[in-house]
Design an enzyme around this catalytic site. Sequence first.
Site, PDB file in Angstrom:
ATOM      1  CB  VAL A 185     -25.515 -27.847 -21.355  1.00 37.09           C
ATOM      2  CG1 VAL A 185     -25.566 -28.948 -20.315  1.00 37.09           C
ATOM      3  CG2 VAL A 185     -24.643 -28.277 -22.533  1.00 37.09           C
ATOM      4  CD  GLU A 242     -20.023 -39.230 -16.255  1.00 40.80           C
ATOM      5  OE1 GLU A 242     -19.799 -39.919 -15.263  1.00 40.80           O
ATOM      6  OE2 GLU A 242     -19.352 -39.319 -17.305  1.00 40.80           O
ATOM      7  N   GLY A 294     -19.651 -35.778 -23.334  1.00 34.71           N
ATOM      8  CA  GLY A 294     -21.079 -35.466 -23.185  1.00 34.71           C
ATOM      9  C   GLY A 294     -21.880 -36.498 -22.438  1.00 34.71           C
ATOM     10  CB  ILE A 330     -19.981 -41.384 -23.167  1.00 33.56           C
ATOM     11  CG1 ILE A 330     -20.418 -41.373 -24.629  1.00 33.56           C
ATOM     12  CG2 ILE A 330     -19.339 -42.712 -22.804  1.00 33.56           C
ATOM     13  CD1 ILE A 330     -19.268 -41.552 -25.616  1.00 33.56           C
ATOM     14  N   GLY A 384     -24.191 -26.319 -37.755  1.00 31.96           N
ATOM     15  CA  GLY A 384     -24.059 -26.000 -36.332  1.00 31.96           C
ATOM     16  C   GLY A 384     -23.179 -26.975 -35.567  1.00 31.96           C
ATOM     17  CD  GLU A 421     -18.752 -23.037 -31.197  1.00 27.81           C
ATOM     18  OE1 GLU A 421     -19.175 -21.875 -31.339  1.00 27.81           O
ATOM     19  OE2 GLU A 421     -19.326 -23.892 -30.495  1.00 27.81           O
ATOM     20  CG  ASP A 447     -13.459 -29.941 -27.325  1.00 31.29           C
ATOM     21  OD1 ASP A 447     -13.959 -29.351 -26.346  1.00 31.29           O
ATOM     22  OD2 ASP A 447     -13.905 -31.026 -27.769  1.00 31.29           O
ATOM     23  CE  LYS A 502     -14.900 -32.629 -25.145  1.00 29.71           C
ATOM     24  NZ  LYS A 502     -15.438 -32.796 -26.483  1.00 29.71           N
TER      25      LYS A 502
HETATM   26  N1  LIG Z   1     -23.119 -28.030 -25.903  1.00 28.47           N
HETATM   27  C1  LIG Z   1     -22.701 -29.251 -25.649  1.00 28.47           C
HETATM   28  O1  LIG Z   1     -23.077 -30.199 -26.330  1.00 28.47           O
HETATM   29  C2  LIG Z   1     -21.760 -29.515 -24.505  1.00 28.47           C
HETATM   30  C3  LIG Z   1     -21.332 -30.837 -24.258  1.00 28.47           C
HETATM   31  C4  LIG Z   1     -20.496 -31.102 -23.177  1.00 28.47           C
HETATM   32  C5  LIG Z   1     -20.082 -30.052 -22.371  1.00 28.47           C
HETATM   33  N2  LIG Z   1     -20.499 -28.778 -22.662  1.00 28.47           N
HETATM   34  C6  LIG Z   1     -20.052 -27.705 -21.771  1.00 28.47           C
HETATM   35  O2  LIG Z   1     -21.186 -27.149 -21.134  1.00 28.47           O
HETATM   36  C7  LIG Z   1     -20.966 -25.768 -20.891  1.00 28.47           C
HETATM   37  C8  LIG Z   1     -22.094 -24.959 -21.518  1.00 28.47           C
HETATM   38  O3  LIG Z   1     -22.092 -25.204 -22.913  1.00 28.47           O
HETATM   39  P1  LIG Z   1     -23.297 -24.758 -23.858  1.00 28.47           P
HETATM   40  O4  LIG Z   1     -23.109 -25.451 -25.132  1.00 28.47           O
HETATM   41  O5  LIG Z   1     -24.583 -24.859 -23.128  1.00 28.47           O
HETATM   42  O6  LIG Z   1     -22.899 -23.213 -24.078  1.00 28.47           O
HETATM   43  P2  LIG Z   1     -23.859 -22.034 -24.497  1.00 28.47           P
HETATM   44  O7  LIG Z   1     -25.012 -22.529 -25.282  1.00 28.47           O
HETATM   45  O8  LIG Z   1     -23.006 -20.966 -25.072  1.00 28.47           O
HETATM   46  O9  LIG Z   1     -24.426 -21.555 -23.090  1.00 28.47           O
HETATM   47  C9  LIG Z   1     -23.683 -20.861 -22.140  1.00 28.47           C
HETATM   48  C10 LIG Z   1     -24.633 -19.886 -21.491  1.00 28.47           C
HETATM   49  O10 LIG Z   1     -24.013 -19.247 -20.382  1.00 28.47           O
HETATM   50  C11 LIG Z   1     -24.371 -17.891 -20.446  1.00 28.47           C
HETATM   51  N3  LIG Z   1     -23.432 -17.032 -19.745  1.00 28.47           N
HETATM   52  C12 LIG Z   1     -22.188 -16.691 -20.127  1.00 28.47           C
HETATM   53  N4  LIG Z   1     -21.678 -15.848 -19.220  1.00 28.47           N
HETATM   54  C13 LIG Z   1     -22.615 -15.630 -18.302  1.00 28.47           C
HETATM   55  C14 LIG Z   1     -22.711 -14.804 -17.140  1.00 28.47           C
HETATM   56  N5  LIG Z   1     -21.706 -14.007 -16.789  1.00 28.47           N
HETATM   57  N6  LIG Z   1     -23.839 -14.845 -16.419  1.00 28.47           N
HETATM   58  C15 LIG Z   1     -24.860 -15.617 -16.779  1.00 28.47           C
HETATM   59  N7  LIG Z   1     -24.866 -16.392 -17.883  1.00 28.47           N
HETATM   60  C16 LIG Z   1     -23.738 -16.399 -18.629  1.00 28.47           C
HETATM   61  C17 LIG Z   1     -24.373 -17.580 -21.929  1.00 28.47           C
HETATM   62  O11 LIG Z   1     -25.057 -16.411 -22.223  1.00 28.47           O
HETATM   63  P3  LIG Z   1     -24.651 -15.591 -23.587  1.00 28.47           P
HETATM   64  O12 LIG Z   1     -24.993 -16.514 -24.711  1.00 28.47           O
HETATM   65  O13 LIG Z   1     -25.492 -14.390 -23.516  1.00 28.47           O
HETATM   66  O14 LIG Z   1     -23.183 -15.320 -23.485  1.00 28.47           O
HETATM   67  C18 LIG Z   1     -25.084 -18.808 -22.469  1.00 28.47           C
HETATM   68  O15 LIG Z   1     -26.473 -18.682 -22.424  1.00 28.47           O
HETATM   69  C19 LIG Z   1     -19.587 -25.463 -21.456  1.00 28.47           C
HETATM   70  O16 LIG Z   1     -18.630 -25.565 -20.441  1.00 28.47           O
HETATM   71  C20 LIG Z   1     -19.376 -26.551 -22.479  1.00 28.47           C
HETATM   72  O17 LIG Z   1     -18.016 -26.836 -22.705  1.00 28.47           O
HETATM   73  C21 LIG Z   1     -21.318 -28.496 -23.692  1.00 28.47           C
END
Ligand SMILES: NC(=O)c1ccc[n+]([C@@H]2O[C@H](COP(=O)([O-])OP(=O)(O)OC[C@H]3O[C@@H](n4cnc5c(N)ncnc54)[C@H](OP(=O)(O)O)[C@@H]3O)[C@@H](O)[C@H]2O)c1
Length: 429
Positions: A15, A131, A136, A138, A189, A192, A203, A207
């Site tokens: 994100v 939001e 996501g 929506i 993908g 998890e 999850d 929400k």
């Molecule tokens: N992906 C989706 O479709 C989606 C949809 C809705 C909401 N969300 C929410 O959005 C958030 C991010 O999700 P994501 O899918 O983008 O997760 P992600 O791909 O795992 O990204 C999270 C990032 O944060 C980094 N991070 C973790 N700890 C950190 C620290 N101490 N300092 C700096 N960076 C750090 C991680 O690095 P490392 O990988 O090195 O740990 C990773 O790059 C979550 O809260 C998730 O629930 C995601």
Amino acid sequence: MAEPLRVGLAGLGTVGSAVAGMLVRERAAIAERAGRAIEVVAYASKDPPKDNTLDLTKLRKIDSPVALARDGAIDVFVELMGGEGEPAKGSVEAALGMGRPVVTANKALLARHGVALARLAESKNAELCFEAAVAGGIPIVKTLREGLGGSRIARVYGILNGTCNYILTRMYKERLSFADCLKEAQRLGYAEADPTFDIGGFDTAHKLAILTSLAFGTEVDADAVHVEGIESISLVDLEAADELGYRVKLLGVAQRTEAGIEQRVHPTMVPKGNVIAEIDGVINAVAIDSDTMELTLMGPGAGGAATSSAVVADLMDLAAGRRVASFGRPAVGLVKAPRAPMQRHEGGYYIRLAAVDRPGTAASLESIMQRGRDRRPHGGDDPRSANKPAPVALITYATTEDAVRRALAAIETDGVLAEKPQVIRIEKS
Ligand SMILES: NC(=O)c1ccc[n+]([C@@H]2O[C@H](COP(=O)([O-])OP(=O)(O)OC[C@H]3O[C@@H](n4cnc5c(N)ncnc54)[C@H](OP(=O)(O)O)[C@@H]3O)[C@@H](O)[C@H]2O)c1
């Protein structure tokens, strides 16, 4: 034009990278709409960003998310690291504590600490925007918080986890087992390596807890959500549901009842023809019943592109100076929800019983059917012989959870069941 809104971005994963990319790509259009540009000026990231086309050379890298949240050269802190603990919680608190607005997509954090964070934001005259945390792309948070401000909401329900909906859809359409579909979802993908959080319903529960607060003005209370996952759903159930005129979905449902507010996540039979029943694959959908209208929103519940759109929409509100209370009303006024006990849930039930093959079983199964009020056995009366019982699927009319559980306990005591009964609740449209 006013000075750009300066963003400190923590987390450059799926994100975070997409948000950074969108702010660069859409800079002019965003500036035109919001009245000022929005630009990332500093970031915190453990690893190089997932999107390697991002140019980070002009941005300051700050190792600690908390230090970034407190940095004097940012106007807003964007938390996209995830997780209910550190460093997400501490960094969001640090920003809000100094009166700095926060945008986050972190449902886990909000489900646990949403009320405390909203109250902290309010006390410091700062905004907490989320939001992207529910469904996501929506815009369901805005819809409940702003669009339906004058309506009295009776029920919010929907498909809030794309992984579960993908698995249930593939099982049904391709006649595959749960295990095979889960493996496929992991390969693509969508799931998890440890899928428990998604398929176990947790999850969705996070929400739902946020939606409940927005819909009913209650404190976010993830522990009050009754949670069941989709692990026990078999192809037999999906096929029986099909024959009976239903589709099976993992739903999150929040509903105002006489006994209080019900919050539940479980596999659910939804009548075919209901919009929610027809939502396939990784798509999410949320339906709202209110005194003024019934409304359903559907769209991508995850993925960088859709989720970044929601994060950027929050940033645009901040850039334009549009201020709304986090949960649509003063956070000090959020009340503890009167919790409706699950035993008092009322609705129809699908029950599948696998009987042992021995004399007397059919009579015993007949007795459970008679115990339920308004019984309607699937397929009408089945004059099976006493010594040749078969799996039985039945649908009850409206009854209570308590009555169903008591009837099942009685039949289990009779020792005629070869396996644990399958129970799937039916959601009325
Ligand atoms: N992906 C989706 O479709 C989606 C949809 C809705 C909401 N969300 C929410 O959005 C958030 C991010 O999700 P994501 O899918 O983008 O997760 P992600 O791909 O795992 O990204 C999270 C990032 O944060 C980094 N991070 C973790 N700890 C950190 C620290 N101490 N300092 C700096 N960076 C750090 C991680 O690095 P490392 O990988 O090195 O740990 C990773 O790059 C979550 O809260 C998730 O629930 C995601």
